[in-house]
Structure formats: C-alpha cells, structure tokens
Design a protein around this motif. Structure first.
Motif, PDB file in Angstrom:
ATOM      1  N   ASN A 237       0.827  -1.211   0.000  1.00 34.07           N
ATOM      2  CA  ASN A 237       0.000   0.000   0.000  1.00 34.07           C
ATOM      3  C   ASN A 237       0.861   1.261   0.000  1.00 34.07           C
ATOM      4  N   HIS A 238       1.920   1.226   0.797  1.00 29.17           N
ATOM      5  CA  HIS A 238       2.803   2.388   0.895  1.00 29.17           C
ATOM      6  C   HIS A 238       3.414   2.731  -0.459  1.00 29.17           C
ATOM      7  N   TRP A 239       4.049   1.740  -1.079  1.00 25.47           N
ATOM      8  CA  TRP A 239       4.775   2.012  -2.318  1.00 25.47           C
ATOM      9  C   TRP A 239       3.850   2.238  -3.504  1.00 25.47           C
ATOM     10  N   LEU A 240       2.720   1.566  -3.525  1.00 24.43           N
ATOM     11  CA  LEU A 240       1.816   1.691  -4.670  1.00 24.43           C
ATOM     12  C   LEU A 240       0.928   2.924  -4.597  1.00 24.43           C
ATOM     13  N   ASN A 241       0.594   3.358  -3.385  1.00 29.65           N
ATOM     14  CA  ASN A 241      -0.413   4.413  -3.239  1.00 29.65           C
ATOM     15  C   ASN A 241       0.089   5.698  -2.591  1.00 29.65           C
ATOM     16  N   GLU A 242       1.200   5.632  -1.872  1.00 30.71           N
ATOM     17  CA  GLU A 242       1.620   6.792  -1.090  1.00 30.71           C
ATOM     18  C   GLU A 242       2.912   7.448  -1.574  1.00 30.71           C
ATOM     19  N   VAL A 243       3.636   6.785  -2.450  1.00 33.75           N
ATOM     20  CA  VAL A 243       4.936   7.302  -2.890  1.00 33.75           C
ATOM     21  C   VAL A 243       4.860   7.703  -4.363  1.00 33.75           C
ATOM     22  N   SER A 244       4.992   9.002  -4.616  1.00 33.50           N
ATOM     23  CA  SER A 244       4.952   9.506  -5.985  1.00 33.50           C
ATOM     24  C   SER A 244       6.275   9.234  -6.693  1.00 33.50           C
ATOM     25  N   LYS A 245       6.300   9.486  -7.989  1.00 33.40           N
ATOM     26  CA  LYS A 245       7.523   9.305  -8.770  1.00 33.40           C
ATOM     27  C   LYS A 245       8.626  10.215  -8.248  1.00 33.40           C
ATOM     28  N   ILE A 246       8.281  11.455  -7.921  1.00 34.85           N
ATOM     29  CA  ILE A 246       9.270  12.406  -7.396  1.00 34.85           C
ATOM     30  C   ILE A 246       9.777  11.949  -6.030  1.00 34.85           C
ATOM     31  N   ASP A 247       8.858  11.474  -5.183  1.00 37.15           N
ATOM     32  CA  ASP A 247       9.243  10.964  -3.860  1.00 37.15           C
ATOM     33  C   ASP A 247      10.214   9.794  -3.992  1.00 37.15           C
ATOM     34  N   PHE A 248       9.941   8.919  -4.961  1.00 37.45           N
ATOM     35  CA  PHE A 248      10.787   7.740  -5.151  1.00 37.45           C
ATOM     36  C   PHE A 248      12.178   8.138  -5.658  1.00 37.45           C
ATOM     37  N   GLU A 249      12.231   9.128  -6.540  1.00 32.61           N
ATOM     38  CA  GLU A 249      13.538   9.605  -7.020  1.00 32.61           C
ATOM     39  C   GLU A 249      14.359  10.152  -5.858  1.00 32.61           C
ATOM     40  N   LYS A 250      13.723  10.869  -4.949  1.00 37.35           N
ATOM     41  CA  LYS A 250      14.414  11.390  -3.762  1.00 37.35           C
ATOM     42  C   LYS A 250      14.867  10.241  -2.859  1.00 37.35           C
ATOM     43  N   TYR A 251      14.026   9.211  -2.758  1.00 34.27           N
ATOM     44  CA  TYR A 251      14.366   8.026  -1.954  1.00 34.27           C
ATOM     45  C   TYR A 251      15.638   7.365  -2.501  1.00 34.27           C
ATOM     46  N   LEU A 252      15.690   7.205  -3.812  1.00 29.49           N
ATOM     47  CA  LEU A 252      16.868   6.604  -4.445  1.00 29.49           C
ATOM     48  C   LEU A 252      18.107   7.456  -4.210  1.00 29.49           C
ATOM     49  N   GLU A 253      17.943   8.762  -4.335  1.00 25.85           N
ATOM     50  CA  GLU A 253      19.066   9.677  -4.133  1.00 25.85           C
ATOM     51  C   GLU A 253      19.598   9.602  -2.698  1.00 25.85           C
TER      52      GLU A 253
END
Length: 287
Positions: A237-253
């Motif tokens: 639920n967290h990754w599919l519904n709560e994390v946007s593409k921009i949020d994920f890019e920041k997570y990777l960084e």
C-alpha cells in the motif's frame, strides 16, 4: 604478472555479503577472496565487499549494476512486451523473485513457505493486479524441497486468476522488472539493487529478518523490508499508493545512490556505455 599482462575482473552483480566478519580482518566473501587483479569493475556495493576480501587489487572502478540499463529500455517498450505476453489487461504488475535454496542457497524451507504464503495473501487482496513469479529452480525441485505443505500452497497460489509463472511467458528477467510497478524479492538477492538502479519500487520479504541480523545496507533502507503477510500488505500500500515518482527519485538519491549507480532515462544504455568507455580507456593506457 611475469609477462606484464594487465588483468581486469568485471563483476556484473551487486550482492550483499553472506557473512559478517567473524574475525577481525577476515574476508566477508570466501567465493571472492585472495584475488589478484589490476582492476575490478563493479558497483560500489560489490567493490566495498571485495575490498574486505584480502585480495591484491590495483584499482577499484565503481560502475554498475550496468544491466539495469536494460530495465530502462524495457520500460520504453512496455506496451509491446505486455501485448506480446497477453498481460495488458491488469491495472498493475507486481513481479516476485525467489532465491536459491539447498547448497549455497539463501532461503530456508520455512522462509520459502512464508514467502509463498505472503504472495498468495497479496493475490487475494489485490485481484486487479497481476502477480508474476520468477523462480530460479524448477517447480519439481521446489516441491521436493518444500514437501507436501509447499505443494499444497503452490497449488493454491496457482489457482488465482491474477497469478502467472514468469517462465511460461516470452520475457527476460530485465523485461520483467521493467514492466512491473513493483518488485518483490528476498534478502541477499542481486535483484534488490538491479531493480532499484532501474528505478523500480522494490520490497524485500524477509520473514527471518536475515538482513538485520547480517547488518546489510538494505536492512537500513526505510519502508522496504517486510517480515510477515500483514506488514507486506502495508508495504505494498505504501509504495503503490503513497509514494509519488518524485518521492521515489528522492528516496533513491538519499538511500541507494551511494551504493550503486542509478540508470539515466535520458541517455540510452547510460551505464553500459560508461563501462565500455572505461574498458577502452584502460586498453588505450596500455599502448
């Protein structure tokens, strides 16, 4: 060395070590210990491990995992791959990878059973999503390893209409990752870093909390480790519904880029070309 021949070892995988240093200054990976090379080319994650292997290495070059570029290419061909395999009618695709067991394996019988149970539970909870399962060994070997409980569980999971075996499709490992909204895998798998480097959301299903016990880098990644079916659904639920593409890019960084290179969407075969240029540079310096 006697003939002044230069040696290069390229390690394409990015795998966390199976061992904690049991004794000071002892190697963390006995499969790759006491090596002698002028150059090792791999991801920083792997090179950091090789640096603890009591080897004689001239230079470590951090590039990789380079084949995450193929994940980026698969994303560009998303509809072609889906249509070819008749998997284009589902809202999202989630691919689950196992790891090997038995001699040299990383999954125990109980861990494997828990993993299958969590996948079955997810299939039941997300009927509009397609779950693909990529197994390393044949199902005959899996059934033999797991016994009757495993056979019953596998039969139940296969009965779900939104579950398919990846081996039955015309699709490569990197295409599987590229067409997936999310990847699920188990501890100590190179898939963890390949999918993240390919900018695909990833969950590690770790019912034995093995990563935490070993102190692996991925054990410290926020919201990526799951240890039971209930928590697994929360992670999904967290990754599919709560994390946007921009949020994920920041997570990777913030969490991943210090360990592996992230593929670049704007340059075709970004890491593969960097690797080829590095090899050419080494060869040119020999002349």
């Amino acid at each position: 060395k006697k003939n002044k021949t230069k040696t290069i070892f390229t390690y394409f995988s990015s795998t966390e070590p199976l061992l904690i240093n049991p004794v000071a200054n002892s190697p963390v990976s006995y499969d790759y210990s006491y090596m002698i090379y002028d150059y090792i080319i791999s991801s920083k994650l792997s090179n950091d491990n090789f640096n603890l292997s009591q080897s004689a290495i001239g230079s470590y070059i951090n590039i990789g995992p380079i084949y995450s570029d193929l994940i980026i290419e698969a994303k560009k061909n998303l509809n072609i791959i889906k249509n070819k395999n008749y998997i284009n009618s589902y809202e999202k695709i989630i691919t689950c990878f196992d790891n090997t067991f038995g001699y040299g394996g990383t999954q125990s019988k109980l861990e494997y059973l828990n993993y299958l149970d969590a996948i079955g539970n997810a299939c039941n909870n997300y009927k509009n999503f397609l779950f693909l399962f990529k197994n390393k060994k044949k199902f005959e070997d899996i059934n033999s390893f797991l016994g009757t409980d495993g056979e019953i569980l596998i039969k139940k999971i296969k009965s779900y209409k939104n579950f398919k075996i990846a081996e039955e499709l015309d699709i490569t490992t990197y295409e599987l990752i590229g067409v997936s909204e999310l990847i699920v895998t188990v501890p100590l798998s190179s898939i963890i870093y390949e999918s993240l480097a390919g900018k695909v959301k990833t969950i590690i299903y770790d019912s034995d909390k093995k990563s935490a016990k070993l102190g692996t880098p991925s054990a410290k990644f926020p919201n990526i480790n799951s240890s039971n079916s209930s928590n697994f659904i929360q992670c999904l639920n967290h990754w599919l519904n709560e994390v946007s593409k921009i949020d994920f890019e920041k997570y990777l960084e913030n969490n991943i880029e210090g360990l592996v290179n992230i593929s670049n969407n704007n340059f075709e075969f970004f890491l593969i070309n960097r690797y080829n240029q590095t090899i050419k540079k080494i060869l040119n310096n020999l002349n």
